[in-house]
Design a protein around this motif. Sequence first.
Motif, short mmCIF file in Angstrom:
data_model
loop_
_atom_site.label_atom_id
_atom_site.label_comp_id
_atom_site.label_asym_id
_atom_site.label_seq_id
_atom_site.Cartn_x
_atom_site.Cartn_y
_atom_site.Cartn_z
N LYS A 150 -3.32 -2.34 -4.34
CA LYS A 150 -3.91 -1.95 -3.06
C LYS A 150 -3.89 -0.43 -2.89
N SER A 151 -2.84 0.22 -3.33
CA SER A 151 -2.77 1.68 -3.22
C SER A 151 -3.89 2.34 -4.02
N GLU A 194 0.81 -1.22 0.00
CA GLU A 194 0.00 0.00 0.00
C GLU A 194 0.84 1.26 0.00
#
Length: 855
Positions: free
Chosen positions: A604-605, A597
Amino acid sequence: MNSTVSTPIAATSESLLASPYEQPNGAYDEAFDLNRMARPQWQAILECIKGLGTEGMQDRHRRAQRILRDDGATYNLKNDPLSPNVWALDILPNTISAAEWQTLELALAQRSTLFDLIYKDLYGEQRLLKEGIVPSEIILSHPGFLRRCHGIDLPGVKHLTFHAVDLVRDQAGQFVAIGDRTQAPSGAGYALENRTVVSRVLPSLFRDSHTLRLARFFQTIRDTLSNLANRITDAPRIVVLTPGAYSSTYFEHAYLANHLGYPLVQGGDLTIRNGKVWMKSLAGLSQVDVIVRRMDDAFCDQAELRSDSMLGVPGLLEVARQGNVVIANPLGSGILETPALLSFLPQISEFLMNETLMLPSVTSKWCGNPNDLALVLDNLKDWIIKPAFRGVNSQSIYGHSLDLEGLKNAKETILRNPAAYVAQSYIPGSHTPIWENETLRARPCILRAFTVASEEGYCVMPGGLTRVADSSVESIVTKLSGSRSKDTWVLSDEPELNQDISVSSLQTIQAQVTNLPSRVIENLFWFGRYAERAEMSLRLMRTTFKQLNGIDHFPTESREILLSALSEITGCLPGFQDNDELIQNPSNELASLVIDEQRTGSIKSNLQLMLSCGEQVKEMLSADTRIILNELRDHIHSLERAYINGLPSVPEESLDSLVTTLLALSGLNHESMLRGMDWMFQEIGRRTERALLTAKLLKATLSQPLPSLQQQQILESVLLSVEALISFRRRYRTQARVSFGLDLLMIDRTNPRSLIYQVEQLRKYLNELPHSQQASLGLSPENRLIIKSLNDIQLADLESLAQIDETTQSRQALEDLMTQITDQLEQLTTIISDKYFDHTAGPQQLIKSKWKNDV
């Protein structure tokens, strides 16, 4: 400390009309009398629990939690879009009989009237100070007393629009006020959400109990706010001003704005022009007539109040002074929250109203009075010491919980500045049953009641927000975050008559729906872009896993191009590009691209950024959208577990649920959202990002020539990642030529993922956007770019694009065309951003709070 000795009994073991726990020590029991028999208003609830049994109650509890989560009901978001704190609710309501409520209702209305008179006096004649009813030191030294608000002419008979009172019962069951909230009283929205949830999970009990409804209270809010602007306009624009998405009570701000039908704005959405307040929106500037503020006084105006605030509107107070905007509650009302006033409230009531207070306040002593100070210091263990000037980090001192060393330190603290402290007597909160660990337990509780000004006086919400401690050890509920809540039912002897609700203001509300703040459409634009980035990355990542782990041999040349394309699409450069070691051992890098992240561009980011944009515009999201976003959060947590030890054995399967959820979100927006500006900009963001990523994908994968087998593998990988492989094979059979792939991916208008489809959709949407009357002659810059991109795609010779340049040994024409289209699309996003989004710098600090006046 007083506590309850609980011996809980399972709900199904016997009749619950007899108490399943012992009498609380020194505290009133809401549900059971001294003989430990159920009070009349609790009998139906206890019989309902018995009828449902343990499994039935657990099922209702789970349903309530699911509804709260789906509604996005949160408290204290912690800046984490993946794991917001869901609002804590106990499904058992707290009950008050109709007879008891009638007395309390009159007392609350009287108290609100008194606080309204106090506000008028302190910012008007100041008779309370001149006559010595209230010591001047309490008021004039209080940071909440805003001298700049003195003499402001406010509309309406009542100046204090909203008032909340925190109540506890003493040992005899008498309600006692322990505090007042007058700046931006929170909790009414949570009370409404509690009522919505509990009435859904216990519908029969709610219906049969003849519970007084909340609709009239909220309709009174609408009527009162509309009437406040009567002298300004017949069709007022009313907004709800919030500190922002990461305020701990942001859900309530969004929920109330939606329920009342008002735009939710932040300080940056408003500006001061020509002595008036305006909302910045797509349609230009719209004058604001009434502001329902949900932030404390000091943060509302950087020009005259706190210079370091980043939340308010510079110059707001001056506009209010001129009478060009009405603020509810009015600025300066924070002074009414000081607990020091409670010491003098009976005298104030006699002086201003010639009436005795019906609702007693907790015994309070202002330590600035020498006699009271001596009394407090001699019996410190009997008092709760509160700061007279309530602040964000102010802490109360509970004398009964201190040891000898603590008492000594507390005395020293008070003596350093006695006038800054108030002592209040200790009243253990009354105990109410909660459902916990499959049984009934008792917990101390506190009730926050709400009033709103009306033409007749003050309208009281029938019920309120009950909060209960999470532990039986705590005898006082001190804050929302450390407690759970209850719905509060006022029980009538007969069904409540249906009430007609005025619809006179509906036309105005409907006319304002499409006038969105620029901040809102910008977040929706980026919501669409991040969703598309995440989906494209997921699709390509899933294809990469399938190819690398497939049964067919995947040569080094094909591996290098596909992995390098993955770095290009995610933007995590250099990544696999020109890195032979990573290409041969890609597992760690692939896992990082999925789950890291902190890495901008990772899957995910992008999902986190998309969820953050959604939180910024929570009030714009439908119930179904919130459900899908919650499913997305669950899938992200599952993904984290799958990747906890690195790349899982079958990594593509862990991505399937994320892709499916994003597709469901896209389908819901396409099929269910009204075609307003909110949908338009979300779609523009999505189409722009899809066009950009498609152009980058074609350039990264097909511009470099490969032997026929490898070329077919790469072409099929690209087609598979955009869900076009089956259509390609049906159309071209086994002829896997690059030009055929470009035909499907570039210029096929029937393919909703082709490049030309995205650009044509963008052209359509851009033509429907509002345009400035001062627009330049001819085509606008954004239309020039989109038409040029469209022409470049339509005029492309696919066979020429597929040809290999002998000089560069690459498909140079394809690379150049995709680079050109990418540049034009990026220019387009810049123009859209500059034209439609508000990029005015946020409120600036006009003077440093640490600067000293050396003049």
